[in-house]
Design a protein around this motif. Structure first.
Motif: not given
Length: 194
Positions: A28, A42, A44-45, A68, A70, A110, A130-133
């Protein structure tokens, strides 16, 4: 109401640089994400482990004000990953795209705000990152039933069937669901090839 988004699900495959030792990849970067059309911060992972082949997780989302986006990738094993359009008024409401994500290939998916997310493990002992927004907010947690006939996902399950949580078994069907997400004028499009 959710803030509008013009994002579509996007399949990504970060480049790997290999030599005799193995390989290196930037999984990323803001620059890579923006070049692919992802302009999301993003915050949080997350990581999950599923021991059994046929484990289904989903179809999940978070409601506003903690909705969110992802960015999902597979760290070990492989999954079939799904993004389902749940934007109220969308002509593609209830339709989905899917992508096979593998640790070996490094593919990513995504999933923007306004789409429910789910996956099934294609082998035992699978890890997903996964990354979250936005942060996890239990009071905003939501989902729709994984096997809803209105969505009609043909899950690639083993003969033993799906392994599910009690939570996922109790989610409502699409026809019982009042979406908090608004259609932005851009119907769901097929994923481009990885």
């Amino acid at each position: 109401m959710s803030r509008p988004t013009s994002q579509q699900p996007i399949a990504l495959k970060p480049r790997r640089y290999g030599d005799a030792r193995g390989w290196f990849a930037e999984t990323y970067s803001v620059q890579f994400a923006r070049a692919a059309g992802i302009d999301v911060a993003f915050v949080q992972d997350n990581q999950s482990f599923s021991s059994a082949k046929g484990t289904v997780r989903g179809l999940h989302f978070q409601r506003p004000p903690h909705d969110q986006a992802k960015l999902v990738r597979c760290l070990r094993g492989s999954i079939m990953d799904y993004a389902v359009d749940i934007r109220r008024g969308s002509p593609t409401y209830g339709r989905f795209v899917q992508a096979r994500l593998t640790a070996e290939g490094g593919e990513q998916l995504f999933i923007p705000i306004g789409f429910a997310h789910g996956f099934v493990t294609l082998e035992p002992d699978v890890e997903i990152a996964y990354k979250v927004s936005d942060i996890y907010a239990p009071d905003c947690d939501g989902g729709v039933r994984w096997d809803d006939p209105d969505i009609a996902i043909d899950w690639p399950l083993p003969e033993t069937g799906a392994v599910l949580s009690d939570k996922d078994l109790s989610l409502p069907g699409l026809h019982e669901f009042d979406s908090p997400f608004d259609y932005d004028g851009h119907p769901l499009e097929p994923l481009s090839d990885l």
